[in-house]
Design a protein around this motif. Sequence first.
Motif, short mmCIF file in Angstrom:
data_model
loop_
_atom_site.label_atom_id
_atom_site.label_comp_id
_atom_site.label_asym_id
_atom_site.label_seq_id
_atom_site.Cartn_x
_atom_site.Cartn_y
_atom_site.Cartn_z
N SER A 75 0.84 -1.21 0.00
CA SER A 75 0.00 0.00 0.00
C SER A 75 0.87 1.25 0.00
O SER A 75 0.55 2.23 -0.68
CB SER A 75 -0.93 0.01 1.22
N TYR A 76 1.97 1.23 0.76
CA TYR A 76 2.85 2.40 0.80
C TYR A 76 3.44 2.67 -0.59
O TYR A 76 3.47 3.82 -1.04
CB TYR A 76 3.98 2.20 1.82
N GLU A 77 3.89 1.63 -1.27
CA GLU A 77 4.43 1.79 -2.62
C GLU A 77 3.35 2.27 -3.59
O GLU A 77 3.64 3.03 -4.51
CB GLU A 77 5.05 0.48 -3.09
N THR A 78 2.11 1.86 -3.36
CA THR A 78 1.00 2.34 -4.18
C THR A 78 0.79 3.83 -3.95
O THR A 78 0.55 4.58 -4.90
CB THR A 78 -0.29 1.54 -3.87
N LEU A 79 0.91 4.28 -2.70
CA LEU A 79 0.81 5.71 -2.40
C LEU A 79 1.93 6.49 -3.10
O LEU A 79 1.70 7.60 -3.58
CB LEU A 79 0.86 5.96 -0.90
N GLU A 80 3.12 5.91 -3.15
CA GLU A 80 4.22 6.55 -3.87
C GLU A 80 3.87 6.70 -5.36
O GLU A 80 4.12 7.74 -5.96
CB GLU A 80 5.51 5.75 -3.71
N HIS A 81 3.31 5.65 -5.93
CA HIS A 81 2.94 5.68 -7.34
C HIS A 81 1.86 6.75 -7.59
O HIS A 81 1.94 7.51 -8.55
CB HIS A 81 2.44 4.31 -7.79
N PRO A 101 13.69 7.89 -14.58
CA PRO A 101 12.94 7.67 -13.34
C PRO A 101 12.99 8.90 -12.44
O PRO A 101 13.93 9.68 -12.51
CB PRO A 101 13.65 6.49 -12.71
N THR A 102 11.97 9.03 -11.61
CA THR A 102 11.91 10.17 -10.71
C THR A 102 12.56 9.82 -9.38
O THR A 102 12.53 8.67 -8.96
CB THR A 102 10.45 10.62 -10.48
N GLU A 107 9.34 11.19 1.57
CA GLU A 107 9.81 10.00 2.28
C GLU A 107 9.01 9.64 3.51
O GLU A 107 9.52 8.97 4.41
CB GLU A 107 11.29 10.17 2.63
N SER A 108 7.75 10.04 3.59
CA SER A 108 6.90 9.60 4.69
C SER A 108 5.46 9.54 4.22
O SER A 108 5.09 10.19 3.24
CB SER A 108 7.01 10.54 5.89
N TYR A 109 4.69 8.74 4.92
CA TYR A 109 3.27 8.59 4.58
C TYR A 109 2.54 9.93 4.60
O TYR A 109 1.82 10.27 3.65
CB TYR A 109 2.65 7.59 5.56
N GLN A 110 2.75 10.72 5.66
CA GLN A 110 2.04 12.00 5.76
C GLN A 110 2.45 12.95 4.63
O GLN A 110 1.62 13.63 4.04
CB GLN A 110 2.30 12.66 7.12
N LYS A 111 3.74 12.99 4.32
CA LYS A 111 4.21 13.89 3.25
C LYS A 111 3.72 13.43 1.88
O LYS A 111 3.42 14.25 1.01
CB LYS A 111 5.73 14.02 3.29
N LEU A 112 3.64 12.12 1.67
CA LEU A 112 3.09 11.60 0.42
C LEU A 112 1.63 12.03 0.28
O LEU A 112 1.21 12.50 -0.78
CB LEU A 112 3.13 10.07 0.41
N ARG A 113 0.88 11.86 1.36
CA ARG A 113 -0.55 12.19 1.34
C ARG A 113 -0.76 13.69 1.09
O ARG A 113 -1.53 14.09 0.23
CB ARG A 113 -1.18 11.77 2.66
N GLU A 114 -0.05 14.50 1.85
CA GLU A 114 -0.17 15.95 1.70
C GLU A 114 0.27 16.40 0.31
O GLU A 114 -0.39 17.22 -0.33
CB GLU A 114 0.67 16.66 2.76
N ASP A 163 -5.78 6.37 -13.80
CA ASP A 163 -4.89 5.48 -13.06
C ASP A 163 -4.91 5.81 -11.57
O ASP A 163 -4.88 4.92 -10.72
CB ASP A 163 -3.47 5.58 -13.63
N MET A 164 -4.96 7.09 -11.26
CA MET A 164 -5.01 7.50 -9.85
C MET A 164 -6.27 6.99 -9.17
O MET A 164 -6.23 6.49 -8.04
CB MET A 164 -4.95 9.03 -9.75
N ILE A 165 -7.40 7.09 -9.85
CA ILE A 165 -8.67 6.60 -9.29
C ILE A 165 -8.59 5.08 -9.10
O ILE A 165 -9.00 4.54 -8.06
CB ILE A 165 -9.85 7.01 -10.19
N TYR A 166 -8.03 4.40 -10.08
CA TYR A 166 -7.87 2.94 -10.04
C TYR A 166 -7.05 2.52 -8.81
O TYR A 166 -7.45 1.65 -8.04
CB TYR A 166 -7.20 2.51 -11.34
N HIS A 167 -5.89 3.16 -8.62
CA HIS A 167 -5.01 2.79 -7.51
C HIS A 167 -5.57 3.23 -6.16
O HIS A 167 -5.30 2.59 -5.14
CB HIS A 167 -3.61 3.34 -7.74
#
Length: 197
Positions: A75-81, A101-102, A107-114, A163-167
């Motif tokens: 799930s974390y890697e999916t959030l990165e994607h 590649p990017t 590098e954290s769940y909260q920062k990915l989400r935000e 793709d974003m909606i799918y993931h």
Amino acid sequence: MRFLLLFLLLSFYMNAQNKNPNLPFFEISSKKNNYTSVNIIYRLIEGAGYRYYWASKDLKKGDLEYKPNSTSISSYETLEHIYVLSETILNSVFNKVNYRPTNQIPESYQKLREGTLNNLKKFNDVIINKSEDDLKIIKIIFNRDGREVSFPFWNLLNGQISDMIYHTGQIVSFRRTTGNPIQKGVNVFLGKTKTFN
């Protein structure tokens, strides 16, 4: 009387905690009635952002580490994607190059989400002021090892946005599997979330 007052204060506090004014897409508040191309794109991003907001809210360590099997991504890697998808969505409105590649992933769940939610909000802040003609010159540009290719805006609709909606749906499914389903009351049809106290 004191119990009632305490209950009301606690309910108010819980609702205030639930509504994070710093993160967009807590709800869909758009009241646009004019069905233009730009307004439809704006609403599509609102819908994607609302789904992501609630799908990614309050994930625990076990949720983030979960993967259906050993060959799947977590799930974390999916959030990165999803973050990378949101970055590509945002870059498109500026015709900005996406390097692959990017290596610019938070590098954290909260920062990915935000970061994901803010990228979508920034996109909407810009796209809402575009014209039909502006949409024709928006390009999705990729650069891999110095080789640059570009695609029309159409590809963003069936590509990164879809793709974003799918993931995001995968995150919803994965967190249900780990016993932490999305908050009760999330209504993607209305774009509102009923709170239960």
